[in-house]
Design a protein around this motif. Structure first.
Motif, PDB file in Angstrom:
ATOM      1  N   LEU A 145      35.638   7.330  53.328  1.00 30.93           N
ATOM      2  CA  LEU A 145      34.760   8.375  53.195  1.00 30.93           C
ATOM      3  C   LEU A 145      33.634   7.843  52.560  1.00 30.93           C
ATOM      4  O   LEU A 145      32.497   8.516  52.146  1.00 30.93           O
ATOM      5  CB  LEU A 145      35.493   9.488  52.195  1.00 30.93           C
ATOM      6  CG  LEU A 145      36.334  10.343  53.139  1.00 30.93           C
ATOM      7  CD1 LEU A 145      37.239  11.053  51.832  1.00 30.93           C
ATOM      8  CD2 LEU A 145      35.772  11.136  54.100  1.00 30.93           C
ATOM      9  N   ASP A 149      31.551  11.149  56.600  1.00 34.75           N
ATOM     10  CA  ASP A 149      31.704  12.480  56.040  1.00 34.75           C
ATOM     11  C   ASP A 149      32.904  13.030  56.160  1.00 34.75           C
ATOM     12  O   ASP A 149      33.503  13.914  55.312  1.00 34.75           O
ATOM     13  CB  ASP A 149      30.480  13.317  56.547  1.00 34.75           C
ATOM     14  CG  ASP A 149      29.381  13.006  55.680  1.00 34.75           C
ATOM     15  OD1 ASP A 149      29.300  12.137  54.706  1.00 34.75           O
ATOM     16  OD2 ASP A 149      28.052  13.301  56.284  1.00 34.75           O
ATOM     17  N   TRP A 150      33.591  12.821  57.440  1.00 33.32           N
ATOM     18  CA  TRP A 150      34.789  13.542  57.853  1.00 33.32           C
ATOM     19  C   TRP A 150      35.931  12.365  58.471  1.00 33.32           C
ATOM     20  O   TRP A 150      35.367  11.275  58.789  1.00 33.32           O
ATOM     21  CB  TRP A 150      34.354  14.501  58.977  1.00 33.32           C
ATOM     22  CG  TRP A 150      33.484  15.357  58.439  1.00 33.32           C
ATOM     23  CD1 TRP A 150      32.036  15.380  58.872  1.00 33.32           C
ATOM     24  CD2 TRP A 150      33.444  16.537  57.539  1.00 33.32           C
ATOM     25  NE1 TRP A 150      31.302  16.570  58.058  1.00 33.32           N
ATOM     26  CE2 TRP A 150      32.264  17.092  57.480  1.00 33.32           C
ATOM     27  CE3 TRP A 150      34.483  17.166  56.906  1.00 33.32           C
ATOM     28  CZ2 TRP A 150      32.065  18.370  56.783  1.00 33.32           C
ATOM     29  CZ3 TRP A 150      34.566  18.170  56.030  1.00 33.32           C
ATOM     30  CH2 TRP A 150      33.303  18.772  55.864  1.00 33.32           C
ATOM     31  N   ASP A 160      41.054  16.644  58.849  1.00 32.87           N
ATOM     32  CA  ASP A 160      40.528  16.652  57.811  1.00 32.87           C
ATOM     33  C   ASP A 160      41.464  17.972  57.235  1.00 32.87           C
ATOM     34  O   ASP A 160      41.871  17.821  55.981  1.00 32.87           O
ATOM     35  CB  ASP A 160      39.186  17.420  57.915  1.00 32.87           C
ATOM     36  CG  ASP A 160      38.125  16.261  58.207  1.00 32.87           C
ATOM     37  OD1 ASP A 160      37.649  15.328  57.334  1.00 32.87           O
ATOM     38  OD2 ASP A 160      38.001  16.187  59.348  1.00 32.87           O
ATOM     39  N   TRP A 186      34.261  14.819  49.495  1.00 30.79           N
ATOM     40  CA  TRP A 186      35.017  15.245  50.631  1.00 30.79           C
ATOM     41  C   TRP A 186      35.576  16.740  50.579  1.00 30.79           C
ATOM     42  O   TRP A 186      35.378  17.491  51.162  1.00 30.79           O
ATOM     43  CB  TRP A 186      35.747  14.366  51.541  1.00 30.79           C
ATOM     44  CG  TRP A 186      36.794  14.800  52.613  1.00 30.79           C
ATOM     45  CD1 TRP A 186      36.410  15.048  53.865  1.00 30.79           C
ATOM     46  CD2 TRP A 186      37.945  15.041  52.425  1.00 30.79           C
ATOM     47  NE1 TRP A 186      37.363  15.655  54.534  1.00 30.79           N
ATOM     48  CE2 TRP A 186      38.567  15.516  53.520  1.00 30.79           C
ATOM     49  CE3 TRP A 186      38.924  15.072  51.337  1.00 30.79           C
ATOM     50  CZ2 TRP A 186      39.731  16.030  54.025  1.00 30.79           C
ATOM     51  CZ3 TRP A 186      40.304  15.169  51.623  1.00 30.79           C
ATOM     52  CH2 TRP A 186      40.862  15.865  52.972  1.00 30.79           C
ATOM     53  N   ARG A 189      33.033  19.249  50.414  1.00 32.00           N
ATOM     54  CA  ARG A 189      32.588  19.802  51.716  1.00 32.00           C
ATOM     55  C   ARG A 189      33.402  20.444  52.488  1.00 32.00           C
ATOM     56  O   ARG A 189      33.090  21.727  52.991  1.00 32.00           O
ATOM     57  CB  ARG A 189      32.311  18.422  52.338  1.00 32.00           C
ATOM     58  CG  ARG A 189      30.775  17.534  52.146  1.00 32.00           C
ATOM     59  CD  ARG A 189      30.858  16.622  53.115  1.00 32.00           C
ATOM     60  NE  ARG A 189      31.622  15.755  53.189  1.00 32.00           N
ATOM     61  CZ  ARG A 189      31.739  14.325  52.566  1.00 32.00           C
ATOM     62  NH1 ARG A 189      30.832  14.358  51.594  1.00 32.00           N
ATOM     63  NH2 ARG A 189      32.578  13.569  52.900  1.00 32.00           N
TER      64      ARG A 189
END
Length: 206
Positions: A145, A149-150, A160, A186, A189
């Protein structure tokens, strides 16, 4: 309407509920638990001989156990499961990691810490080993990460969703996320995704 048989406070059972919420799909939740013996009744064992939940029950009566298998089925032909074979394999790679390295340490330590009936199994040696292994797993996530981002290729995916619940509840098992800033970003998010619901959420009964 499809049915999810599962425990409200289980991270594994939360995974398909979260995916269905993100997809905006209605479903029925039936509460069963490995803690009260309801997954060991004759009726439930006919549905899943392993005596575990979650268990997906389709409208036509077909049954599918195992949280990550349920995710893969429900995500078919949605943005949460890539079409490209390599991207799909990368998504599955993180789901295998979740079951083989993450869940068996982070989730297990939480279970040993949170549930009184597991206190006899929570030996100092086992807790210490789970803590070390769990920190190692969180470290793998942190390094990924730090540059992505994922866990899905370029967008959120069922990888995820698979990794979210027991990472979000890791502090309940004695893990500090302070040393994993990318993991914390994360988690934040994930909580902004349209349709997101927190760990433990179940739909209201119809």
């Amino acid at each position: 309407m499809i049915t999810i048989h599962g425990m409200a406070d289980s991270g594994n059972c939360y995974k398909p509920r979260l995916l269905l919420s993100l997809l905006g799909r209605s479903f029925r939740h039936v509460e069963v638990s490995t803690r009260d013996g309801s997954t060991r009744t004759g009726e439930f064992l006919q549905k899943n001989p392993a005596g575990q939940c979650p268990l997906l029950e389709l409208e036509d009566g077909r049954l599918l156990p195992e949280s990550n298998a349920i995710l893969a089925y429900l995500a078919e032909e949605t943005p949460f499961l890539p079409i490209d074979p390599f991207d799909r394999a990368q998504t599955l790679r993180w789901m295998f990691f979740e079951q083989n390295a993450h869940e068996v340490s982070v989730a297990v330590r939480r279970s040993l810490t949170v549930y009184p009936e597991r206190a006899s199994a929570a030996t100092p040696e086992r807790l210490a080993q789970a803590l070390q292994n769990g920190r190692n797993a969180l470290g793998v996530m942190e390094r990924h990460l730090a540059v992505e981002d994922w866990f899905g290729p370029r967008r959120p995916s069922i990888a995820d969703i698979a990794l979210y619940p027991y990472t979000a509840t890791a502090p309940e098992g004695g893990f500090s996320l302070d040393e994993f800033p990318a993991v914390r970003r994360w988690l934040a998010r994930m909580a902004t995704l349209p349709g997101f619901r927190p760990v433990g959420w179940v739909p209201e009964a119809a």
